[in-house]
Design a protein around this motif. Structure first.
Motif, short mmCIF file in Angstrom:
data_model
loop_
_atom_site.label_atom_id
_atom_site.label_comp_id
_atom_site.label_asym_id
_atom_site.label_seq_id
_atom_site.Cartn_x
_atom_site.Cartn_y
_atom_site.Cartn_z
N ASN A 1 0.81 -1.22 0.00
CA ASN A 1 0.00 0.00 0.00
C ASN A 1 0.85 1.27 0.00
O ASN A 1 0.33 2.36 0.26
CB ASN A 1 -0.93 0.02 1.21
CG ASN A 1 -2.05 -0.99 1.08
OD1 ASN A 1 -2.34 -1.48 -0.01
ND2 ASN A 1 -2.66 -1.33 2.19
N ILE A 2 2.13 1.12 -0.26
CA ILE A 2 3.03 2.27 -0.35
C ILE A 2 3.63 2.29 -1.74
O ILE A 2 4.29 1.32 -2.15
CB ILE A 2 4.16 2.19 0.71
CG1 ILE A 2 3.59 2.07 2.11
CG2 ILE A 2 5.08 3.41 0.59
CD1 ILE A 2 4.63 1.75 3.18
N ILE A 3 3.37 3.35 -2.48
CA ILE A 3 3.98 3.47 -3.80
C ILE A 3 4.99 4.61 -3.79
O ILE A 3 4.89 5.54 -2.99
CB ILE A 3 2.93 3.68 -4.92
CG1 ILE A 3 2.21 5.01 -4.77
CG2 ILE A 3 1.94 2.53 -4.95
CD1 ILE A 3 1.44 5.42 -6.00
N ARG A 4 5.95 4.50 -4.66
CA ARG A 4 7.00 5.51 -4.75
C ARG A 4 6.99 6.12 -6.15
O ARG A 4 6.83 5.43 -7.14
CB ARG A 4 8.36 4.87 -4.48
CG ARG A 4 9.49 5.88 -4.63
CD ARG A 4 10.84 5.23 -4.56
NE ARG A 4 11.85 6.21 -4.94
CZ ARG A 4 13.01 6.34 -4.34
NH1 ARG A 4 13.34 5.57 -3.33
NH2 ARG A 4 13.87 7.25 -4.76
N GLY A 5 7.19 7.43 -6.18
CA GLY A 5 7.40 8.13 -7.44
C GLY A 5 8.63 9.01 -7.30
O GLY A 5 9.00 9.40 -6.18
N ASN A 6 9.28 9.29 -8.41
CA ASN A 6 10.46 10.16 -8.42
C ASN A 6 10.22 11.35 -9.31
O ASN A 6 9.54 11.23 -10.34
CB ASN A 6 11.68 9.40 -8.93
CG ASN A 6 12.10 8.27 -8.01
OD1 ASN A 6 12.07 8.42 -6.80
ND2 ASN A 6 12.48 7.15 -8.58
N VAL A 7 10.77 12.48 -8.92
CA VAL A 7 10.76 13.68 -9.75
C VAL A 7 12.20 14.19 -9.84
O VAL A 7 13.02 13.89 -8.96
CB VAL A 7 9.84 14.78 -9.18
CG1 VAL A 7 8.38 14.34 -9.23
CG2 VAL A 7 10.22 15.16 -7.76
#
Length: 166
Positions: free
Chosen positions: A56-62
């Motif tokens: 239930n934890i998603i990661r995104g990068n910028v």
């Protein structure tokens, strides 16, 4: 309160809500990677420690902290995301770029939170130098990622309180 007077990893865990069913997005700036990866690890582990499920934890990068606002908006607009934790680090340096970036990011994340009605947490370090950043990313002053994660949890608890009483 200045973080040199408070450890960022020490906080009250009284009456935390059950977050086992909640979904979190952690958005990480790729600028100052040594620091932002430590912030991510702190946030991720704190969520797990307090009941979040890894799936239930998603990661995104910028690319940088400036992009945290738009990335957070995209994530917060998803119906399956309950809270967004935005992590970055803008070091003072020799120019005033940090003043403009930090102000823009703080305002942008606030706007996203107000627009979506979801917690969007400002987990951006604004240190004067690299050592201060390291000290606040798991060093002697704790980890801002820990603090950001527990803030998201507490805001979801407040949301439950507010909406269950009306």
């Amino acid at each position: 309160m200045a973080s040199d007077l408070k450890n960022l990893s020490v906080f009250s865990t009284d009456e935390l809500p059950d977050i086992s069913h909640r979904r979190f997005a952690i958005l990480v700036s790729e600028w100052n990677t040594e620091v932002t990866e430590a912030l991510f690890e702190g946030a991720y582990q704190t969520l797990l420690q307090h009941g979040a499920k890894a799936e239930n934890i998603i990661r995104g990068n910028v690319p940088g902290s400036y992009e945290l606002s738009l990335g957070s908006q995209w994530l917060a607009q998803r119906a399956d995301i309950d809270a967004v934790i935005a992590l970055g680090c803008v070091i003072q340096g020799e120019t005033k770029h940090n003043d403009y970036i930090n102000h823009a990011v703080a305002q942008g994340l606030t706007n996203v939170s107000l627009k979506t009605g979801k917690p969007v947490i400002f987990g951006v370090l604004t240190p004067n130098d690299q050592q201060q950043a390291i000290d606040r990313a798991g060093g002697k002053h704790g980890n801002k990622g820990d603090e950001a994660a527990i803030t998201a949890v507490k805001m979801l608890g407040l949301q439950e309180q507010v909406y269950s009483k009306f």
